[in-house]
Design a protein around this motif. Structure first.
Motif, PDB file in Angstrom:
ATOM      1  N   ASP A 112      -7.276 -33.801   0.682  1.00 50.57           N
ATOM      2  CA  ASP A 112      -7.736 -32.926   1.761  1.00 50.57           C
ATOM      3  C   ASP A 112      -6.708 -31.843   2.087  1.00 50.57           C
ATOM      4  OD1 ASP A 112     -10.158 -34.267   2.019  1.00 50.57           O
ATOM      5  OD2 ASP A 112      -9.429 -35.562   3.631  1.00 50.57           O
ATOM      6  N   SER A 113      -5.431 -32.207   2.064  1.00 54.11           N
ATOM      7  CA  SER A 113      -4.370 -31.225   2.330  1.00 54.11           C
ATOM      8  C   SER A 113      -4.302 -30.178   1.221  1.00 54.11           C
ATOM      9  CB  SER A 113      -3.020 -31.925   2.467  1.00 54.11           C
ATOM     10  OG  SER A 113      -3.026 -32.788   3.572  1.00 54.11           O
ATOM     11  N   VAL A 116      -6.849 -29.243  -0.624  1.00 55.96           N
ATOM     12  CA  VAL A 116      -8.029 -28.402  -0.431  1.00 55.96           C
ATOM     13  C   VAL A 116      -7.765 -27.378   0.676  1.00 55.96           C
ATOM     14  CG1 VAL A 116     -10.433 -28.399   0.362  1.00 55.96           C
ATOM     15  CG2 VAL A 116      -9.676 -30.073  -1.342  1.00 55.96           C
ATOM     16  N   LYS A 117      -7.088 -27.800   1.720  1.00 55.90           N
ATOM     17  CA  LYS A 117      -6.766 -26.875   2.811  1.00 55.90           C
ATOM     18  C   LYS A 117      -5.865 -25.742   2.297  1.00 55.90           C
ATOM     19  CE  LYS A 117      -5.096 -26.640   7.517  1.00 55.90           C
ATOM     20  NZ  LYS A 117      -4.576 -27.361   8.671  1.00 55.90           N
ATOM     21  N   LEU A 118      -4.877 -26.074   1.456  1.00 58.02           N
ATOM     22  CA  LEU A 118      -4.036 -25.030   0.863  1.00 58.02           C
ATOM     23  C   LEU A 118      -4.889 -24.073   0.035  1.00 58.02           C
ATOM     24  CD1 LEU A 118      -0.937 -27.033  -0.445  1.00 58.02           C
ATOM     25  CD2 LEU A 118      -0.938 -25.342   1.390  1.00 58.02           C
ATOM     26  N   SER A 157      -7.971 -23.355   0.292  1.00 58.32           N
ATOM     27  CA  SER A 157      -8.969 -22.597   1.053  1.00 58.32           C
ATOM     28  C   SER A 157      -8.488 -21.200   1.442  1.00 58.32           C
ATOM     29  CB  SER A 157      -9.407 -23.371   2.291  1.00 58.32           C
ATOM     30  OG  SER A 157      -8.357 -23.431   3.242  1.00 58.32           O
TER      31      SER A 157
END
Length: 96
Positions: A70-71, A73-75, A77
């Motif tokens: 998830d982290s 994916v956040k990067l 995004s």
């Protein structure tokens, strides 16, 4: 922290503007502390498999460290390519 691979896909005929190029430089500066392998741009590419006529193609990759998927994916995004039709795939390497 684990390593994740971000692969970038774009229209192979796309010609980035100077502003788009600068957006990539800025984004890499923002995520710089997470980059473990600065990767590379990819020129010509050939797709094998079920849909070789895909309208986009591999255009580059980078490896980043993150606490979890998830982290990562956040990067990803924040990738500037997403603003002009590109795609990013985030992959978690499998340790065997």
């Amino acid at each position: 922290m684990s390593t994740y691979i971000l692969t970038f896909r774009n229209d192979p005929t796309r010609q980035p503007t100077a502003e788009q190029e600068q957006a990539w430089v800025s984004w890499f500066g923002e995520i710089g502390e997470h980059i473990t392998d600065s990767g590379s741009r990819v020129g010509r590419a050939v797709m094998l498999g079920d849909d070789p006529a895909s309208p986009d193609q591999l255009s580059g990759y980078v490896a980043v460290s993150a606490d979890d998927l998830d982290s990562a994916v956040k990067l990803a995004s924040g990738c500037p390519g997403l603003t002009y039709g590109g795609r990013v795939e985030v992959g978690e390497p499998v340790v065997m």
